[in-house]
Design a protein around this motif. Structure first.
Motif, short mmCIF file in Angstrom:
data_model
loop_
_atom_site.label_atom_id
_atom_site.label_comp_id
_atom_site.label_asym_id
_atom_site.label_seq_id
_atom_site.Cartn_x
_atom_site.Cartn_y
_atom_site.Cartn_z
N HIS A 298 0.84 -1.20 0.00
CA HIS A 298 0.00 0.00 0.00
C HIS A 298 0.87 1.25 0.00
CE1 HIS A 298 -2.65 3.19 1.58
NE2 HIS A 298 -3.63 2.47 1.04
N ARG A 299 0.90 1.94 -1.14
CA ARG A 299 1.56 3.24 -1.28
C ARG A 299 2.97 3.28 -0.69
NH1 ARG A 299 -3.30 7.54 0.23
NH2 ARG A 299 -4.93 6.56 -1.05
N GLY A 300 3.82 2.38 -1.15
CA GLY A 300 5.22 2.39 -0.75
C GLY A 300 5.52 1.66 0.54
N PHE A 301 4.49 1.07 1.16
CA PHE A 301 4.69 0.32 2.39
C PHE A 301 4.21 -1.12 2.21
CE2 PHE A 301 4.64 4.61 4.16
CZ PHE A 301 5.60 4.54 5.16
N PHE A 302 4.84 -2.02 2.96
CA PHE A 302 4.30 -3.35 3.16
C PHE A 302 3.61 -3.38 4.51
CE2 PHE A 302 7.61 -5.29 0.20
CZ PHE A 302 6.68 -5.58 -0.79
N TYR A 303 2.34 -3.80 4.52
CA TYR A 303 1.63 -4.04 5.77
C TYR A 303 1.67 -5.55 6.01
CZ TYR A 303 0.01 0.76 6.00
OH TYR A 303 -0.04 2.13 6.11
N GLY B 246 3.03 -15.98 19.17
CA GLY B 246 1.71 -16.44 19.56
C GLY B 246 0.63 -15.71 18.81
N ASN B 247 0.20 -14.56 19.33
CA ASN B 247 -0.89 -13.82 18.70
C ASN B 247 -0.37 -12.97 17.54
OD1 ASN B 247 -2.73 -14.89 20.48
ND2 ASN B 247 -2.57 -13.21 21.92
N TYR B 248 -1.29 -12.63 16.67
CA TYR B 248 -0.93 -11.87 15.47
C TYR B 248 -1.07 -10.37 15.72
CZ TYR B 248 -0.82 -16.19 12.81
OH TYR B 248 -0.50 -17.45 12.34
N TYR B 249 -0.20 -9.61 15.07
CA TYR B 249 -0.24 -8.14 15.13
C TYR B 249 0.05 -7.62 13.73
CZ TYR B 249 4.82 -8.75 15.17
OH TYR B 249 6.10 -9.12 14.84
N LEU B 250 -0.12 -6.32 13.56
CA LEU B 250 0.11 -5.69 12.25
C LEU B 250 1.38 -4.85 12.32
CD1 LEU B 250 -1.20 -5.40 9.43
CD2 LEU B 250 -2.22 -3.27 10.24
N ALA B 251 2.29 -5.11 11.40
CA ALA B 251 3.53 -4.35 11.30
C ALA B 251 3.58 -3.64 9.96
CB ALA B 251 4.73 -5.28 11.48
N ARG B 252 4.55 -2.72 9.84
CA ARG B 252 4.69 -1.97 8.59
C ARG B 252 6.16 -1.68 8.34
NH1 ARG B 252 1.84 3.86 7.87
NH2 ARG B 252 3.48 4.45 9.36
N CYS B 253 6.54 -1.63 7.06
CA CYS B 253 7.90 -1.25 6.70
C CYS B 253 7.89 -0.66 5.30
CB CYS B 253 8.84 -2.45 6.76
SG CYS B 253 8.50 -3.71 5.52
N LEU C 168 13.12 -7.88 8.51
CA LEU C 168 12.49 -8.00 9.82
C LEU C 168 12.99 -6.94 10.79
CD1 LEU C 168 10.47 -9.70 11.44
CD2 LEU C 168 12.37 -11.13 12.18
N THR C 169 14.30 -6.59 10.70
CA THR C 169 14.86 -5.60 11.61
C THR C 169 14.29 -4.21 11.38
OG1 THR C 169 16.71 -5.40 10.07
CG2 THR C 169 17.01 -6.84 12.00
N ASN C 170 13.71 -3.98 10.20
CA ASN C 170 13.17 -2.66 9.87
C ASN C 170 11.66 -2.57 10.08
OD1 ASN C 170 15.74 -1.86 9.05
ND2 ASN C 170 15.39 -2.59 6.96
N TRP C 171 11.04 -3.65 10.52
CA TRP C 171 9.60 -3.63 10.71
C TRP C 171 9.23 -2.84 11.96
CZ3 TRP C 171 7.75 -9.36 9.76
CH2 TRP C 171 8.08 -9.72 8.43
N GLN C 172 8.09 -2.19 11.87
CA GLN C 172 7.56 -1.45 13.01
C GLN C 172 6.19 -1.99 13.37
OE1 GLN C 172 6.55 2.58 12.11
NE2 GLN C 172 5.96 3.10 14.21
N LYS C 173 6.00 -2.41 14.61
CA LYS C 173 4.69 -2.81 15.08
C LYS C 173 3.80 -1.57 15.13
CE LYS C 173 5.52 -6.84 18.06
NZ LYS C 173 5.35 -7.36 19.45
N ILE C 174 2.64 -1.63 14.47
CA ILE C 174 1.75 -0.46 14.50
C ILE C 174 0.41 -0.75 15.14
CG2 ILE C 174 2.81 0.75 12.55
CD1 ILE C 174 0.64 -0.40 10.77
N VAL C 175 -0.10 -1.99 15.01
CA VAL C 175 -1.37 -2.34 15.63
C VAL C 175 -1.21 -3.64 16.40
CG1 VAL C 175 -3.81 -2.87 15.28
CG2 VAL C 175 -2.68 -1.20 13.80
#
Length: 588
Positions: free
Chosen positions: A140-145, A161-168, A175-182
């Motif tokens: 989505h617009r230059g990002f991977f969700y 365990g549980n799933y979350y939403l990250a973005r980079c 993986l080192t550049n991912w940011q947890k957002i939700v």
């Protein structure tokens, strides 16, 4: 306050007629359908043998004809490029395992191959595979969700365990550049997502109830390191109560702000709903009609969807299993016909692969309910639940938990008076057949009849043969019998290996399919032969082996074939219960 949009009537255009294909081949299973971005072509896969080996074809929608030069066997999945001429597809090997990505260009002869062993030559690797860790990426617009359960720790993907939403950023998708957002609050699980140009759709589970919400995109940065879903002003889609099944519709238009969903429950016929995510309104597109009931129960006021809860009751109970775990049990019966402590009943179970037991609407089920039967669904461990741990607690070395849960649910139905103590039947399909057959071995007096549909019964021998299609993949689910601890675990519940000698077994209908690529036809045959040979010779239980010579793992193709199969199963169960009634009357 919810606003209701009017449904716009448009002319129907049939892109692919399944009935026409079924008439030509006698059997058809349509796998995947994808319309090209310019809407000129339809790519689809079909299985016409029941062996689950799918043929890729492309239809020219402008000319209304099939493109003869594109007929590709053993296709698993497919996707269009934005030029609407390049089609990517995944092929499977002889063991039906996906192993290669190829693409073809419409109007040209060459086929280009991307070798999965050399991903740098054409594929870009996001992260190494890690057991138990999953990644679902959307652009989505230059990002991977990224929807994932990977724990962000020192650049390694560890099971969180549980799933979350990250973005980079697309350029730095490591993986080192991912940011947890939700990150959802405790008690809420993200199960899936769909990304659109202006909205993000999240499939959630709260207290074992499905919820869907939309969030405006792109997600704006926050001072908080991680945000909860409610921090993003979500719109929770209005849905009927007791909705047990939520399935996305055809939502392939990235720019669309309308999201289509199919809703269903044991007491609500299938309902197609369009949710306008920009206006936060919804409209009902279609709902299946039920003769004699629809006009009486449709509510024309606040909610226009129809359910039949006035005639049939659906309730959810919590059953305490052997180790104290609470197991969800859904019970369905007729207000008018059901008689406490006297009615026959069916208990459905599956409990494998993290799959949620199907509790969607089934019109054919009314035939049983109107005769006073109870139909129940046991969501045992090993299947889908509130979080991924529900699956883990019923798989591998923990598989016995699934069986204990199923037995506890059967006991509950009898002890609470929903079902007569001598008239409980069990039904299991595929891995669900393993569950039911194992439960019968452990508690022979609990069930009076069973329907085992293409059941996985000879588990130890099957998993010792790595040449079979699903064996290697099933090591993670059931264990590898070549490992000593796994072997001993499997042998504790293997249905074929634990049949008791000289003991009365319930009546059984065991089905098999000659072209089944998942469960060998010999498994049902071996099981029935051993049941007939070793069980009590005095009572001679009714054990029927019914082999389908034309269909596959999911039975006969087409609606009529499936209805005939279900009618046969219902007739078998009713006949068995009638004979039990007659024998009780004779003894009195």
């Amino acid at each position: 306050m919810v606003n209701y949009a009017r449904r716009r009537i448009v002319n129907e255009e049939i892109l692919l007629d399944w009935n026409e294909i079924a008439e030509k081949y006698g059997y058809v299973h349509v796998g995947t359908c994808r319309v090209s971005p310019d809407h000129h072509f339809l790519a689809y896969t079909i299985d016409v043998t029941g062996k689950e080996r799918f043929l890729l074809q492309v239809k020219d929608l402008q000319r209304g004809c099939i493109i003869p030069t594109i007929r590709i066997e053993d296709v698993v999945s497919l996707a269009w490029a934005q030029d609407s001429r390049t089609l990517f597809y995944t092929l499977c090997d002889q063991s039906q395992r996906p192993y290669r990505v190829q693409y073809t260009t419409l109007g040209s002869d060459p086929v280009y191959v991307v070798d999965a062993n050399n991903p740098k030559d054409g594929l870009r690797k996001i992260h190494d595979r890690v057991s138990g860790v999953q990644f679902f990426l959307e652009h989505h617009r230059g990002f991977f969700y990224i929807l994932t359960n990977a724990h962000l720790c020192h650049g390694k993907g560890l099971l969180d365990g549980n799933y979350y939403l990250a973005r980079c950023h697309v350029e730095g998708a490591k993986l080192t550049n991912w940011q947890k957002i939700v990150v959802p609050k405790e008690g809420t699980v993200i199960q899936d997502m769909d990304v659109f140009d202006e909205h993000l759709v999240l499939y959630l589970n709260r207290k074992d109830s499905p919820i869907i919400c939309s969030i405006k995109m792109p997600i704006q940065p926050s001072n908080k390191k991680e945000m909860d879903i409610d921090d993003l002003d979500p719109w929770y889609f209005p849905m009927p109560s007791n909705s047990c099944s939520v399935v996305p519709g055809s939502n392939h238009d990235f720019t669309n702000s309308t999201y289509r969903v199919v809703l269903s429950s044991p007491v609500m016929p299938d309902l197609i709903v369009d949710y306008d995510m920009s206006r936060r309104t919804f409209s009902i597109v279609h709902q299946e009609e039920v003769l004699g009931i629809s006009s009486k129960t449709r509510n024309n006021e606040a909610h226009e969807w129809m359910n039949i809860s006035d005639a049939y009751f659906c309730e959810r109970k919590e059953v305490i299993s052997e180790d104290g775990t609470i197991v969800p049990l859904t019970i369905l019966y007729s207000h008018k016909a059901h008689k406490m402590g006297q009615s026959p009943g069916i208990l459905h179970g599956y409990g494998s692969y993290g799959e949620v037991l199907d509790k969607s609407w089934c019109a054919e089920r009314l035939s049983l309910l109107d005769r006073g039967w109870v139909v129940a669904f046991a969501d045992v461990r090993g299947g889908g639940g509130d979080d991924p741990s529900w699956h883990k607690c019923g798989s591998g070395l923990n598989k016995l938990n699934s069986i204990y849960d199923f037995v506890s649910c059967g006991d509950y139905l009898i002890k609470e008076g929903y079902v007569h103590k001598d008239q409980l039947a069990a039904v299991g399909h595929s891995a669900g057949g393993l569950l039911v057959a194992a439960a019968i071995n452990m508690h022979l007096k609990l069930f009076r009849a069973a329907v085992l549909k293409v059941p996985f019964l000879d588990i130890c021998n099957t998993l010792l043969d790595p040449s079979l299609p699903l064996t290697v993949l099933d090591y993670e689910e059931f264990g590898n019998p070549r490992i000593k601890s796994h072997f001993h675990s499997i042998m504790k519940y293997s249905p074929y290996d634990n049949i008791s000698r000289g003991i009365c077994y319930p009546a059984m209908l065991v089905t098999a399919s000659f072209h089944d690529s998942r469960v060998g036809v010999w498994e049902a045959a071996k099981y029935v032969a051993r049941i007939r040979e070793t069980t009590c010779s005095n009572c001679s239980p009714l054990v029927i082996l019914k082999t389908n010579m034309s269909g596959g793992h999911f039975g006969e193709g087409g609606r009529s074939g499936q209805c005939e199969e279900l009618a046969y199963e219902y007739a078998f169960l009713m006949k068995v219960m009638e004979q039990l009634d007659a024998s009780k009357r004779d003894s009195n």
